[in-house]
Design an enzyme around this catalytic site. Sequence first.
Site, short mmCIF file in Angstrom:
data_model
loop_
_atom_site.label_atom_id
_atom_site.label_comp_id
_atom_site.label_asym_id
_atom_site.label_seq_id
_atom_site.Cartn_x
_atom_site.Cartn_y
_atom_site.Cartn_z
N ASP A 24 9.37 2.84 -0.07
CA ASP A 24 8.32 3.56 0.64
C ASP A 24 8.49 3.26 2.12
OD1 ASP A 24 6.09 4.61 1.79
OD2 ASP A 24 4.65 3.72 0.39
N TYR A 70 0.86 -1.19 0.00
CA TYR A 70 0.00 0.00 0.00
C TYR A 70 0.89 1.23 0.00
CZ TYR A 70 -3.45 3.49 1.39
OH TYR A 70 -4.27 4.61 1.43
N LYS A 77 4.36 9.81 8.62
CA LYS A 77 4.13 9.32 9.98
C LYS A 77 5.11 9.87 11.02
CE LYS A 77 1.76 5.29 8.10
NZ LYS A 77 0.38 5.08 8.40
N1 PMP Z 1 2.86 4.35 2.20
C1 PMP Z 1 2.78 3.47 3.19
C2 PMP Z 1 3.77 2.36 3.29
C3 PMP Z 1 1.76 3.58 4.15
O1 PMP Z 1 1.67 2.69 5.13
C4 PMP Z 1 0.84 4.65 4.05
C5 PMP Z 1 -0.29 4.85 5.03
N2 PMP Z 1 -0.52 3.87 5.94
C6 PMP Z 1 0.98 5.54 2.98
C7 PMP Z 1 2.01 5.38 2.08
C8 PMP Z 1 0.04 6.70 2.82
O2 PMP Z 1 0.24 7.65 3.82
P1 PMP Z 1 -0.93 8.66 4.23
O3 PMP Z 1 -2.01 7.84 4.85
O4 PMP Z 1 -0.25 9.61 5.17
O5 PMP Z 1 -1.37 9.34 2.98
#
Ligand code: PMP
Length: 428
Positions: A239, A144, A267
């Site tokens: 990511d 994701y 985060k």
């Molecule tokens: N990349 C990863 C690996 C994530 O876990 C998340 C959100 N859990 C995102 C991108 C997207 O981040 P956001 O919810 O702050 O848009």
Amino acid sequence: METQTSATLFEEAQKYIPGGVNSPVRAFKAVGGKPLFINRGKGAYIWDADDNRFIDYVGSWGPLILGHAHPLVVNSICRAAERGLSFGATTEGEIELAKMIVSAVPSIEMVRLVSSGTEAVMSAIRVARGYTGRNKIVKFEGGYHGHADPLLAKAGSGLATFGIPDSAGVPASITSDTLVLPYNDIDAVRMLLESIGKEIACIILEPVAGNMGVVLPKENYLADLRELTHKYGIVLIFDEVITGFRLAFGGAQELYGVIPDMTTLGKIIGGGLPIGAYGGKYEIMEKVAPLGPVYQAGTLSGNPIAIAAGIETLRILRDENPYPALEEKTTRLADALANAAENCGIDAAVNQIGSMLTVFFTSENVVDYNTAKTSDTHRYATFFHAMLEEGVYLAPSQFEAAFVSTAHTDKDINQTIEAAERAMCKLA
Ligand code: PMP
């Protein structure tokens, strides 16, 4: 447990907010029952609207590695707020946070701050395309990367499935350049690159997956990806929105010693306030406007309050190096969860690395993406509710990580273990 106030608030919320929530997983659909409304948090604990206290392992889905409302972080936020909330002009704090990120994360020579992980990933992909002049991107099944249109695609079966959108409202034309491969299968990557490697702008992955539940990369998988992407001139993007500053100060790339071309963050770098970041080698990042031709911008990018929370959080992590202690605590918890399941005759496997873990209800010993998918999600739902009754708040979905923070004491971990011993036996 009395939860009437949450139930009433949920009824009210549903009148004005789709599904009563501002992010779908919060609605508890995957585990059933009604979501709790959270009123406050302190350290390892959250309290719901009926004043029930829970030991929290969601941690706002990852940012709260120092626990809720860490006094130094709150203090920094207050001091920043008194100086003004947003200027739409650069502030000194942005340099400080950027410097901290550049010195911590091996792949990042320059970094751009944005307001969410989604934005970070969306922008990194645009830059990778702009830099390479290629359109196709590769992601992995179960990975994701936020909800930007081109990434809302999973695999069907087969080796390389041309992306089919996962969401209504995403035209197939937008995901048609997104190729989805099975995670942890280097041969699948090798075969794809042998045929169309020179058309691919980037490969993006969570170096340790957090969004299929915690799934570790196979031995040499990351290093092999590094080698293959080099060979075909493909931008390798880690990511690290979850793993950055969580698995080590320099993220998964530091831990595994594999350095991508670009990295996305979110985060933890905002300490609980909205933030994201993407960065990489200078020669790639110089393509970003106003230096280069790839446009990317944001009204609240580099917001001074989020920056203040981020700087304080990273400063504490850098100075206190809590990573060995976090790992030790989490390993103890993971082992105890596996034992509790075994003692109750429940098939379960616990994947854990650093301060992240997931309990899968499966008879497999090693859980990879394919086996994670076979986990008994009904059982997880029962476990989730049994733990909630015990005063432990886990992610309301099987395919998420539990996060341990520096605020979790040995006593909290012990209480969680005792709760799990009772909860597991209710599943039998
Ligand atoms: N990349 C990863 C690996 C994530 O876990 C998340 C959100 N859990 C995102 C991108 C997207 O981040 P956001 O919810 O702050 O848009």
